[in-house]
Design a protein around this motif. Structure first.
Motif, mmCIF file in Angstrom:
data_model
loop_
_atom_site.group_PDB
_atom_site.id
_atom_site.type_symbol
_atom_site.label_atom_id
_atom_site.label_comp_id
_atom_site.label_asym_id
_atom_site.label_seq_id
_atom_site.Cartn_x
_atom_site.Cartn_y
_atom_site.Cartn_z
ATOM 1 N N THR C 401 28.082 52.564 28.545
ATOM 2 C CA THR C 401 28.681 52.616 27.139
ATOM 3 C C THR C 401 29.643 54.029 26.845
ATOM 4 O OG1 THR C 401 26.927 51.229 26.383
ATOM 5 C CG2 THR C 401 28.316 52.124 24.927
ATOM 6 N N ASN C 402 30.816 53.462 26.910
ATOM 7 C CA ASN C 402 31.760 54.638 26.665
ATOM 8 C C ASN C 402 33.310 54.066 26.254
ATOM 9 O OD1 ASN C 402 34.033 56.178 28.319
ATOM 10 N ND2 ASN C 402 32.406 57.444 28.979
ATOM 11 N N ALA C 403 33.994 54.442 25.252
ATOM 12 C CA ALA C 403 34.962 53.889 25.063
ATOM 13 C C ALA C 403 36.160 53.767 26.057
ATOM 14 C CB ALA C 403 35.780 54.575 23.605
ATOM 15 N N VAL C 404 36.308 54.593 26.838
ATOM 16 C CA VAL C 404 37.527 54.641 27.793
ATOM 17 C C VAL C 404 36.985 53.534 28.919
ATOM 18 C CG1 VAL C 404 38.473 55.727 29.777
ATOM 19 C CG2 VAL C 404 38.183 56.898 27.445
ATOM 20 N N ARG C 405 35.726 53.578 29.403
ATOM 21 C CA ARG C 405 35.211 52.460 30.347
ATOM 22 C C ARG C 405 35.318 51.144 29.575
ATOM 23 N NH1 ARG C 405 30.688 56.347 32.528
ATOM 24 N NH2 ARG C 405 32.147 57.404 34.280
ATOM 25 N N GLN C 406 34.995 50.922 28.462
ATOM 26 C CA GLN C 406 35.213 49.648 28.071
ATOM 27 C C GLN C 406 36.691 49.028 27.621
ATOM 28 O OE1 GLN C 406 31.962 51.017 26.400
ATOM 29 N NE2 GLN C 406 32.003 50.258 28.408
ATOM 30 N N ASN C 407 37.383 50.148 27.596
ATOM 31 C CA ASN C 407 38.975 49.633 27.775
ATOM 32 C C ASN C 407 39.410 49.300 29.147
ATOM 33 O OD1 ASN C 407 39.499 49.973 25.038
ATOM 34 N ND2 ASN C 407 40.212 52.253 25.269
ATOM 35 N N PHE C 408 38.737 50.357 29.947
ATOM 36 C CA PHE C 408 39.035 49.737 31.448
ATOM 37 C C PHE C 408 38.391 48.233 31.908
ATOM 38 C CE2 PHE C 408 39.689 53.866 33.977
ATOM 39 C CZ PHE C 408 40.906 54.243 33.188
ATOM 40 N N GLN C 409 37.212 48.185 31.368
ATOM 41 C CA GLN C 409 36.554 46.610 31.449
ATOM 42 C C GLN C 409 37.603 45.597 31.130
ATOM 43 O OE1 GLN C 409 32.571 47.383 29.925
ATOM 44 N NE2 GLN C 409 31.797 46.568 31.851
ATOM 45 N N ASP C 410 38.167 45.769 29.950
ATOM 46 C CA ASP C 410 38.945 44.749 29.415
ATOM 47 C C ASP C 410 40.143 44.527 29.993
ATOM 48 O OD1 ASP C 410 37.287 44.040 27.203
ATOM 49 O OD2 ASP C 410 38.528 45.570 25.730
ATOM 50 N N ALA C 411 40.853 45.597 30.503
ATOM 51 C CA ALA C 411 42.145 45.592 31.216
ATOM 52 C C ALA C 411 41.867 45.096 32.364
ATOM 53 C CB ALA C 411 42.652 46.984 31.416
ATOM 54 N N ILE C 412 40.769 45.151 33.333
ATOM 55 C CA ILE C 412 40.499 44.662 34.571
ATOM 56 C C ILE C 412 40.085 43.399 34.337
ATOM 57 C CG2 ILE C 412 38.830 45.263 36.671
ATOM 58 C CD1 ILE C 412 38.764 48.148 36.096
ATOM 59 N N LYS C 413 39.488 43.078 33.601
ATOM 60 C CA LYS C 413 38.975 41.648 33.410
ATOM 61 C C LYS C 413 40.319 40.702 33.132
ATOM 62 C CE LYS C 413 36.596 38.564 30.436
ATOM 63 N NZ LYS C 413 35.951 38.098 29.359
ATOM 64 N N ALA C 414 41.379 41.364 32.504
ATOM 65 C CA ALA C 414 42.516 40.513 32.236
ATOM 66 C C ALA C 414 43.353 40.346 33.758
ATOM 67 C CB ALA C 414 43.519 41.198 31.441
ATOM 68 N N TRP C 415 43.458 41.452 34.420
ATOM 69 C CA TRP C 415 44.114 41.395 35.760
ATOM 70 C C TRP C 415 43.294 40.720 36.808
ATOM 71 C CZ3 TRP C 415 43.970 47.443 35.254
ATOM 72 C CH2 TRP C 415 45.346 47.757 34.703
ATOM 73 N N TRP C 416 41.984 40.578 36.905
ATOM 74 C CA TRP C 416 41.353 39.842 37.634
ATOM 75 C C TRP C 416 41.341 38.170 37.284
ATOM 76 C CZ3 TRP C 416 35.995 43.154 38.720
ATOM 77 C CH2 TRP C 416 36.562 44.140 39.414
ATOM 78 N N SER C 417 41.615 38.013 35.904
ATOM 79 C CA SER C 417 41.641 36.598 35.555
ATOM 80 C C SER C 417 42.735 35.918 36.047
ATOM 81 C CB SER C 417 41.337 36.248 34.151
ATOM 82 O OG SER C 417 42.499 36.717 33.491
ATOM 83 N N GLU C 418 44.044 36.849 36.318
ATOM 84 C CA GLU C 418 45.110 36.483 36.809
ATOM 85 C C GLU C 418 45.204 35.852 38.281
ATOM 86 O OE1 GLU C 418 49.014 38.669 36.271
ATOM 87 O OE2 GLU C 418 47.780 39.716 34.410
ATOM 88 N N ILE C 419 44.225 36.466 39.000
ATOM 89 C CA ILE C 419 44.326 36.154 40.606
ATOM 90 C C ILE C 419 43.153 35.254 40.562
ATOM 91 C CG2 ILE C 419 45.105 38.156 41.376
ATOM 92 C CD1 ILE C 419 42.091 38.924 42.256
ATOM 93 N N GLY C 420 42.403 34.702 39.458
ATOM 94 C CA GLY C 420 41.571 33.424 39.610
ATOM 95 C C GLY C 420 40.233 34.064 39.757
ATOM 96 N N VAL C 421 39.824 34.989 39.042
ATOM 97 C CA VAL C 421 38.463 35.656 39.192
ATOM 98 C C VAL C 421 37.840 35.790 37.783
ATOM 99 C CG1 VAL C 421 36.850 37.463 39.904
ATOM 100 C CG2 VAL C 421 38.807 36.538 41.658
ATOM 101 N N GLU C 422 37.006 34.784 37.546
ATOM 102 C CA GLU C 422 36.105 35.146 36.334
ATOM 103 C C GLU C 422 35.370 36.368 36.002
ATOM 104 O OE1 GLU C 422 35.082 31.497 34.242
ATOM 105 O OE2 GLU C 422 33.575 32.551 33.440
ATOM 106 N N THR C 423 35.424 37.232 34.923
ATOM 107 C CA THR C 423 34.519 38.381 34.649
ATOM 108 C C THR C 423 33.724 38.221 33.339
ATOM 109 O OG1 THR C 423 36.543 39.500 35.656
ATOM 110 C CG2 THR C 423 34.569 40.820 35.088
ATOM 111 N N GLU C 424 32.464 38.587 33.717
ATOM 112 C CA GLU C 424 31.654 38.693 32.485
ATOM 113 C C GLU C 424 31.354 40.340 32.275
ATOM 114 O OE1 GLU C 424 27.181 37.848 31.058
ATOM 115 O OE2 GLU C 424 27.933 36.617 32.375
ATOM 116 N N LEU C 425 31.614 40.765 31.143
ATOM 117 C CA LEU C 425 31.297 42.093 31.059
ATOM 118 C C LEU C 425 30.062 42.572 30.437
ATOM 119 C CD1 LEU C 425 34.762 43.014 29.698
ATOM 120 C CD2 LEU C 425 34.200 43.001 31.895
ATOM 121 N N LYS C 426 29.466 43.456 30.854
ATOM 122 C CA LYS C 426 28.370 44.007 30.309
ATOM 123 C C LYS C 426 28.367 45.863 30.182
ATOM 124 C CE LYS C 426 23.470 44.314 31.618
ATOM 125 N NZ LYS C 426 22.683 43.560 32.656
#
Lengths: 340, 316, 568
Positions: C401-426
């Protein structure tokens, strides 16, 4: 009432022991590791050795027994030694914190002054403001004063201190010029010793902001309960009787109604006083007061179990004690309440 | 009303005859309460605001249509504009959409957790205050819960129940249930103690004695005589409880114990925005205002309810 | 002329004197704030950065690393090397010579016995020494004379600068700690809170987890230093508050490690009371791929162990595509600003060990899609998520848990969804995530997720131990109580063979080549580790504090003796 008090004090002993066991079990069960804050560059074997040095390898009941002996047998000896200059506790192992490797009680004693100053003052300020607001709002039900009071207290309660604290720091420490009278320090100096008027002034200045933030929260809560309870009582038959008897408004409201409305308020205050000791975790963090609240949250984050166990246990003692005091006060406020 | 009208002695017959004949059947107690409630200005305003917030939060997303999770790196930290009336956050996501989505979670958590704490607290408070035998046991249990350190307790709950709940109800519902329970069972204690204190005093009052002397059962006594008289501290607890639950939820997600990080909630939006207080003040103000408005509206609703239930104020 | 005015005149002339003529304590008071508060001033009993850095004001090692990672002597006369004869040809011994006339702050002389004692203090098996790994390879430490110490290793050490080098292993006074060996170490509260040292400052009062008051060491070896007479080291709060206290309110002179969003830091710097400074070390924020199957349906004995390969992350094409979809430039922009730069390497520095590899620098969503299509991993059921052999590419992505890491998670989740990979964050509280509690399912070692993100670095300038973490068999597993450093469960016999070669090679050029090859095997060749950002350190000092040289290889306060007040 004396009978009741004695009986309750006797019941308190097994209650507290049970609470101690539950807290201990809870802390053992909760995931976490005192080595979590050690950098990843320290290899796992070394961390394992450090854990062993802390006594983590021992069975749970031995750890608990050690804590019981240290807390109930050795720590009182240390206290006696400190008061009378005796040497009962020399060479005996006290409750040691895992973070600092030093006696937990020494740190608690070191932290008490700032917590009592800040949180204690906030409580006194809050009670002094909240009771008049609550009483007057109820007396002038739905007046402008009441509505404004409601608005301010409810907004005050719904704004968390991590926001209000930062907001007033930005206003009074950042944007206010340093020379101004209205500039206040954003960081509480725990090394400041009050020796003369000037240092007393500095102490007051550094307390202003944390006390404001805390008092806002407590005032909101207290004044709401005071108002509600007064409202319940203002329309009771005895009030009409008192007025009919020709009693003035002041004694009617401030003696009869107030006394009968105090029960919920006494409860809330009694619930709050242990928290004066427990500190205010977020507010202490925002203003770097580093009191008991900060000690507790730091110990929890570092999984410093002896520290958490000791602090929560002291907290439990205070809770049991003040709830007993509240029960006794109920009896004084309303002599019809009987417990036996 | 249930009280049988007292016989009116010595009123001239003519007056009774000239009294207007009731054109409508007598109203039930709840109708009475409702009509009183409807005339309470604060309650009506509070009710409308609350309704508006609920509608905005649950229907708003269909009207607004922007995806709250849509990231736009070219529009980071923007102030209010036509495209984004509430601005954007640090990843360029639309704040208005996020506020709406966050509101759904926050309102649901706030109200459910508050209700849970209220029911638990009232139940335990009344039982302890009314039945002397249970008082000691229940109040010592309350002491125990007050003493338990919140954070380790939550960590243990998450550890034990997150996976089973997620498996049984799906991730989101599972975490929702976990959080609501966690907040509920850690915040009922003040309500219980306050209610108990009032009940202790109430049950010695004359009307309770009177009710008992005509053979009222315990259940009836609590429902008819005790509960209505402790309604005002309960209402206050409820309003404070909602604010508390919303803020606690944000503290939980901040600690990594709450909803997954891509789930906005009001508390979380507020927390994330505090660092941006100086450059984008609207980002911190909006969730703050949303929480305050909700709490205020619930407070006025509660006030109205309390007044409507109080037969002495009624009709003033 | 009264005596008072003469004195005043003298004081004025001192104030006007140039810095070279400065006098110890002439610049008054300095305030330092660390948002993590020090708990103990003995670095051997705590591995925490806050404790190591605060104690570095008081305790000193024989040599330190400077801002470029070069070795500089502190208590030693010079850094021993093979060429000056200090290190033996067979790399099994190193001989240090102490400077002459060194005094402890209590006035007693520093001798080689103190150095020998320091080694025996940390090497005691019951002491739980946090820096034990520095002494792991040491066979004996002996005093040859008053000022000479010889360290003999169990085997040849290509990097002999482990004990007594850097902030982690300073010299402690034998006389003060004599009674504190082994199991008695924690009982010496007085010594642990107020160590006698050779550094520029001595402790006046230590309030654990709160504040340290210090004053200039009267016996410091340079009579003109330190320039400050007293020092306050405040701990606690958060990075935002620390930054504000230096940059905006001007209450403090130095703030450590301001991990803040770039725009927040920039706004604070507009306050004009101070300046942020940054420097780079070896800390790399990375995504680690789990090569084993973390599915909760597996029994606990085999879940996330090498017995169960991951259903799709074991495929190189998937790992590579996930890396290609990430835009590291944007991650730096949203998370670190001047304190970060994109990297494709696990070992980003020193230059000798850093691979020139830059092939991950540009985001390539289309390329990633093509790669997956080519590997036959396509969306067969039309739900927008690709499948490999019927298993949908759904990832659980965890981090602390860390603000920057959560921002990274959100951004990476969005990129991965573009290539057809679904991500669940925790996200997991860092005290649980980085803790080694084998009972918790949420630790980074247990890795009950498909990918995870965190940062790591290595001590000093030699990456051998760091690269050796990824050896076969070093993975966390139930039989090792989930302890182990090979987080990804990577296993390649060729990698292990190269590691053995590195351990035998003393020649620096050759070591560099091998380390670069090892680094590439685990990053660009296998995408087991997907480096994201080379994270520097941002700290801030007030405009009036001079002499600050930010150092990421050693304690940040390594040169506090040289700090001074800039007069205007």
């Amino acid at each position: 009432m004396l009978n009741f008090t004695i009986r309750r004090l006797i019941v308190a002993v097994p209650t507290l022991l049970f609470i101690a066991v539950v807290i201990f079990a809870l802390l053992q069960l909760s995931p976490g590791d005192p080595m979590a804050q050690v950098p990843l560059t320290v290899p796992p074997e070394v961390k394992e050795r450090m854990r062993e040095a802390l006594g983590l390898g021992e069975p749970m009941y031995i750890q608990f027994w050690k804590w019981l002996v240290q807390f109930f047998w050795i720590e009182p000896q240390v206290l006696i030694d400190n008061i009378f200059g005796t040497h009962f506790a020399d060479g005996k192992l006290r409750v040691l914190s895992w973070q600092t490797r030093s006696p937990v009680m020494d740190i608690v004693v070191q932290r008490l002054p700032q917590t009592l100053w800040v949180v204690g003052t906030a409580y006194i300020v809050a009670i002094l403001i909240a009771l008049p607001i609550g009483i007057y709002s109820a007396y002038k039900h739905y007046s402008v004063f009441d509505n404004v009071g409601t608005f301010v207290t409810m907004v005050g309660y719904s704004v968390p201190p991590f926001f209000s604290g930062v907001l007033i720091i930005v206003i009074f420490s950042v944007n206010m010029p340093r020379e101004s009278f209205w500039w206040f320090p954003s960081i509480y100096d725990t090394t400041l010793k009050v020796t003369d008027w000037e240092s007393f002034g500095q102490q007051i200045r550094q307390m202003v902001m944390p006390v404001m933030v805390l008092a806002l929260q407590i005032t909101s809560q207290l004044s709401r309960f005071m108002r509600a309870s007064m409202l319940d009582n203002l329309n009771q038959d005895y009030v009409r009787t008192a007025r009919a008897k020709g009693l003035g408004e002041r004694p009617v409201v401030l003696v009869h109604v107030l006394r009968n409305s105090m029960i919920p308020v006494v409860t809330v205050i009694a619930l709050g006083i242990p928290q004066i000791f427990g500190g205010a975790i977020i507010t202490e963090q925002v203003f770097k007061v580093n009191g008991i609240g900060q000690l507790l949250i730091g110990a929890i984050q570092a999984n410093d179990l002896p520290m958490v166990q000791t602090l929560t246990f002291i907290f439990a003692v205070l809770i049991v004690l003040f709830n007993l005091i509240a029960d006794i006060l109920y009896g004084i406020l309303d002599p019809r309440i009987r417990y036996d | 009303m249930t009280d049988s009208p007292a016989p009116r002695p010595e009123i001239p017959v003519t007056e009774i005859l000239t009294d207007p004949v009731p054109s409508t059947p007598p109203r039930s107690q709840w109708m009475e309460v409702w009509s009183q409630f409807r005339h309470h200005k604060g309650a009506m305003v509070g009710g409308f605001v609350f309704l508006f917030i609920v509608l905005a939060v649950f229907l708003g997303p269909y009207l607004w249509g922007l995806d709250p999770a849509k990231i736009d790196f070219r529009a980071r930290n923007e102030g209010p504009s036509l495209a984004h009336p509430f601005g954007t956050d640090q990843l360029g996501r639309d704040m208005m959409a996020r506020l709406m989505e966050g509101g759904q979670v926050s309102l649901a958590v706030g109200i459910t957790a508050m209700l849970l704490a209220l029911v638990l607290g009232t139940l335990i408070g009344i039982t302890a205050g009314y039945f002397r035998r249970l008082d000691n046991l229940l109040m010592r249990m309350t002491d125990l819960f007050l003493a338990l350190p919140l954070l380790p307790l939550l960590l243990v709950m998450v550890l034990l129940f997150r996976d089973p709940l997620s498996k049984a109800f799906g991730t989101e519902t599972g975490i929702f249930l976990l959080i609501v329970t966690a907040i509920g069972i850690t915040s009922w204690m003040p309500t219980a103690r306050i209610v108990r204190g009032d009940v202790l005093a109430l049950k010695e009052r004359e009307f309770v004695l009177a009710a008992r002397s005509i053979g009222t059962t315990n259940m009836m006594m609590i429902m008819r005589h005790i509960l209505p008289n402790v309604i005002s501290p309960i209402v206050v607890s409820a309003t404070l409880g909602i604010a508390n639950a919303i803020i606690t939820e944000s503290a939980l997600s901040f600690l990594g114990l709450g909803f997954p990080p891509d789930f906005p909630t009001w508390g979380r939006l507020l927390y994330d925005a505090v660092d941006y207080l100086q450059q984008n003040p609207e980002r911190v103000l909006l969730p703050g205002v949303a929480i305050s408005l909700t709490v205020l509206s619930v407070n006025y609703l509660g006030d109205g309810l309390r007044d409507a239930l109080d037969p002495r104020i009624r009709g003033r | 002329m009264s005596i008072k005015s003469i004195l005043l005149g003298a004081a004025a002339s001192f104030a006007l004197a140039p810095a070279a003529m400065a006098e110890r304590g002439a610049d008054g008071h300095v305030n330092i704030i660390y948002w993590q508060a020090p708990s103990i001033l003995n670095p051997y009993l705590s591995g925490g950065t806050k404790d190591i850095e605060s104690s570095s004001l008081i305790l000193e090692p024989l040599g330190r690393f400077d801002q470029d990672g070069a070795l500089v002597p502190f208590l030693a006369q010079e850094i021993p090397t093979v060429s000056n004869g200090g290190v033996s040809e067979d790399l099994t011994t190193i001989t240090w010579k102490l400077k002459e006339g060194l005094l402890w702050s209590d006035g007693t002389p520093v001798t080689s016995e103190d150095v020998v004692f320091t080694a025996s203090y940390c090497m005691d098996p019951d002491g739980g020494c946090a820096q034990f790994s520095k002494f792991d390879a040491v066979d004996t430490v002996e005093a040859l004379d008053e000022l000479t110490v010889k360290v003999t290793f169990k085997s040849p050490q290509p990097n002999p600068y482990l004990p007594f080098m850097g902030g982690q292993s300073p010299i402690i006074q034998a006389a003060q700690f004599a009674e504190c060996l082994g199991a008695r170490a924690p009982e010496c509260t007085e010594a642990n809170f107020n160590p006698i040292g050779t550094g520029p400052f001595v402790v006046d009062e230590f309030k654990p987890n709160d504040v340290i008051s210090m004053s200039a060491n009267p016996n410091y070896r340079d009579p003109a230093k330190p320039a400050f007479a007293t020092l306050t080291f405040k701990g606690g709060g958060d990075a935002t508050a620390a930054g504000r206290a230096v940059l905006e309110t001007g209450e403090f002179d130095y703030a450590w490690n301001l991990q803040l969003a770039p725009e927040v830091l920039a706004k604070m710097a507009e306050g004009g009371k101070g300046v942020p400074v940054s420097a780079f070390g070896t800390l790399v924020e990375r995504i680690e791929m789990n090569l084993t199957n973390p599915s909760p349906d597996l029994p606990p004995e085999t879940r996330a162990t090498v017995a169960e390969p991951h259903p799709f992350l074991s495929d190189l094409a998937v790992r590579k595509a996930l890396s290609m979809a990430i835009d590291r430039e944007i991650l730096v922009e949203i998370g670190y600003g001047q304190a970060g730069r994109p990297t494709c390497n696990l070992v980003p520095a020193p230059a000798r060990f850093a691979s020139p590899n830059t092939d991950c620098m540009t985001q390539d969503i289309e390329g990633a899609k093509a790669l997956l299509d080519e590997a036959g991993i396509v969306d067969t059921d039309g739900d927008g998520v690709r499948e490999k052999d019927g298993v949908p590419l759904k990832l659980l992505f965890q981090t602390s848990t860390n603000a920057v890491r959560q921002n990274f998670q959100d951004a990476i989740k969005a990129w991965w969804s573009e290539i057809g990979v679904e991500t669940e964050l925790k996200n997991v509280s860092s005290s649980v995530f980085f803790g080694g509690d084998p009972g918790s399912p949420d630790t980074f070692q247990k890795f009950y997720a498909d990918v995870e993100m965190y940062a790591n670095n290595f001590d000093g300038t030699d990456p051998q131990a760091y690269l050796a973490m990824y050896r076969c068999g070093n993975e966390p597993k139930p039989s090792s109580q989930w302890q182990g450093e090979n987080i990804n469960r990577y296993c390649d016999p060729e990698y292990d063979a190269l590691l053995d070669e590195l351990a035998k090679t003393g020649e620096l050029e050759k070591r560099g080549e091998i380390a670069i090859k090892l680094n590439e095997m685990i990053t660009k060749e296998s995408y087991t580790i997907v480096p994201l950002v080379d994270r520097g350190r941002v700290s801030a000092h007030s405009n009036s504090l001079g002499g600050v040289v930010l150092n990421t290889w050693d304690s940040e306060l390594w040169n506090a003796a040289d700090w001074y007040r800039i007069k205007d």
